[in-house]
Design an enzyme around this catalytic site. Structure first.
Site, PDB file in Angstrom:
ATOM      1  N   GLN A   1     -21.877  -6.204   9.680  1.00 31.31           N
ATOM      2  CA  GLN A   1     -20.518  -6.482   9.636  1.00 31.31           C
ATOM      3  C   GLN A   1     -19.745  -6.031   8.233  1.00 31.31           C
ATOM      4  OE1 GLN A   1     -22.880  -8.738  10.711  1.00 31.31           O
ATOM      5  NE2 GLN A   1     -22.405  -9.589  12.843  1.00 31.31           N
TER       6      GLN A   1
ATOM      7  N   CYS B   1      -1.332   6.802   5.605  1.00 30.51           N
ATOM      8  CA  CYS B   1      -2.481   6.304   6.394  1.00 30.51           C
ATOM      9  C   CYS B   1      -1.773   5.139   7.183  1.00 30.51           C
ATOM     10  CB  CYS B   1      -3.562   5.863   5.418  1.00 30.51           C
ATOM     11  SG  CYS B   1      -4.972   4.980   6.048  1.00 30.51           S
TER      12      CYS B   1
ATOM     13  N   CYS C   1      -7.885   2.362  -2.252  1.00 26.50           N
ATOM     14  CA  CYS C   1      -7.684   1.819  -0.887  1.00 26.50           C
ATOM     15  C   CYS C   1      -7.939   0.128  -1.454  1.00 26.50           C
ATOM     16  CB  CYS C   1      -8.647   2.207   0.051  1.00 26.50           C
ATOM     17  SG  CYS C   1      -8.416   1.031   1.627  1.00 26.50           S
TER      18      CYS C   1
ATOM     19  N   CYS D   1       0.779  -1.233   0.020  1.00 21.63           N
ATOM     20  CA  CYS D   1       0.071   0.197  -0.148  1.00 21.63           C
ATOM     21  C   CYS D   1       0.770   1.239   0.101  1.00 21.63           C
ATOM     22  CB  CYS D   1      -1.042  -0.047   1.315  1.00 21.63           C
ATOM     23  SG  CYS D   1      -1.833   1.533   1.497  1.00 21.63           S
TER      24      CYS D   1
ATOM     25  N   CYS E   1     -16.683  -8.709  19.204  1.00 23.92           N
ATOM     26  CA  CYS E   1     -15.623  -8.047  18.225  1.00 23.92           C
ATOM     27  C   CYS E   1     -14.437  -7.613  19.020  1.00 23.92           C
ATOM     28  CB  CYS E   1     -16.470  -7.036  17.430  1.00 23.92           C
ATOM     29  SG  CYS E   1     -17.127  -5.917  18.382  1.00 23.92           S
TER      30      CYS E   1
END
Length: 393
Positions: A223, A16, A91, A8, A347
């Site tokens: 989700q 980021c 992204c 990335c 989670c």
């Protein structure tokens, strides 16, 4: 062979850092998450299954993009420490459909002259502009829900004017809304939603053409990883099949994912959720599916003592709380209920471990990590709890 590290350019450049584990190989991430989760949940006799993997990229079914720059040159992504926009339209975590839609939505910003909201880099804050966020969700069928978070309805006419153009460029668009968030604070969305399309919900079809369809309204939670969410619901069905519960209560039921999948002939299922929008979605999904058994939904706080009798009458209670977990009050209510089994979807393994300590009358008998959030240390953990002294039937 180890899976390669996801490349990335934004991470490499330091623009980021949302994906805090991006520099680690995916299989190493999975091993670390699994070991950490099991260490928190481990108990004698626990059948801990191998982790359920995810695609390491292209899995994220929703984009929450801060709008920066100008109307003629907008950025969709995040803001840097100075308040300047960092464009993340490329992204790699987003589904291909979202990645393809974001440039079109950036063009809509320009065509409709939607001035990005200026959060200001220093006091006094300017607080000028209208458009705060662009939120996009993609369904398994490739349809899109797009929400423009605005400070007011001042630009509504301009957005409506360009809706035909947007439909032509994005034929997969199903729902377009304006969410009005007038306050200058770190809140993603407001209470008011203006729907500009005939459709108000995004159908999320899980399990293939004959699967259950969950209807998402603009402010409904779902989700972030559709494939793993579908596997999570399937696992709940498999793990509880031999228990044959006649009465199921689903606390924090959301749009009804667990409740609808656990429907069965002769079984009564009740879902409780604080969001009225989510309950409306769950009821629509139930009515369209024609599921067996008796399924009801009610708007309410899952932690409220008013549900104590309902919980006490259940054979199985499903809980899927937010990251903060159940808390001592609800854990105590489950302790006092006498319910035989609790299916806990978490989670946040750390709050799960805390809740398990409070649920002293229960022992984990099955557990599994599901990698809902690749490239981060976060994960979903499903645990089946059995009351001490009870045997599965």
């Amino acid at each position: 062979m180890a899976l390669a590290v996801l490349d990335c350019a934004h991470f490499t450049a330091g623009e980021c850092r949302s994906c805090t584990w991006l520099g680690r190989r995916y299989d190493d991430q999975l091993l670390a998450k699994d070991a950490a989760a099991r260490a928190l949940v481990d108990a004698p006799g626990l059948a801990w299954e191998s982790p359920l993997t995810s695609r390491p990229h292209g899995f994220r079914n929703k984009a929450k993009m801060v709008v920066g720059g100008t109307a003629t040159a907008p950025t969709l992504g995040i803001l840097d420490p100075t308040g300047a926009g960092v464009d993340l339209r490329d992204c790699a975590l987003h589904t291909p459909g979202i990645e393809a839609a974001l440039p079109v939505l950036a063009e809509l910003v320009t065509r409709a002259d939607l001035t990005p909201y200026d959060v200001g880099s220093a006091l006094p804050v300017s607080r000028r502009g209208e458009l705060k966020h662009v939120l996009v969700t993609e369904s398994p069928d490739g349809e899109l829900m797009v929400r423009l978070v605005l400070r007011s309805t001042a630009t509504e006419a301009r957005v409506r004017k360009h809706l035909p153009w947007l439909r032509e460029r994005l034929p997969q668009l199903r729902v377009l809304t304006l969410n009005i968030q007038p306050e200058h604070r770190a809140v993603l969305e407001g209470e008011r939603e203006v729907v500009l399309t005939e459709a108000e919900t995004l159908p999320m079809r899980l399990g293939g053409p004959d699967g259950i369809v969950l209807h998402l309204r603009p402010r409904s939670f779902f989700q972030t990883n559709t494939d793993v969410a579908a596997a999570l619901y399937g696992l709940a069905v498999t793990w509880t099949a031999d228990l044959a519960p006649r009465r199921v209560v689903d606390l924090y039921c959301g749009v009804g994912g667990f409740a609808l999948h656990l429907a069965a002939p002769g079984r009564r299922v009740t879902g409780i959720e604080i969001s009225a929008d989510a309950i409306a979605s769950a009821e629509r999904s139930r009515d369209e599916a024609g599921l067996p058994g008796e399924i009801t939904f009610a708007t309410g706080d899952a932690t409220s003592p008013e549900h104590a009798a309902l919980v006490a009458d259940a054979d199985l209670v499903v809980v899927n709380p937010p990251r903060r977990g159940l808390g001592p009050a609800l854990a105590r209510r489950l302790e006092e209920s006498g319910v035989r089994h609790v299916l806990y979807s978490s989670c946040n393994p750390e709050t799960l471990a805390r809740d398990l300590a409070d649920l002293a009358s229960y022992v984990p008998v099955r557990g599994r990590l599901l990698d809902m959030f690749p490239q981060t240390p976060h994960a979903e953990v499903l645990v089946l709890l059995q009351r001490v002294g009870q045997r599965s039937e």
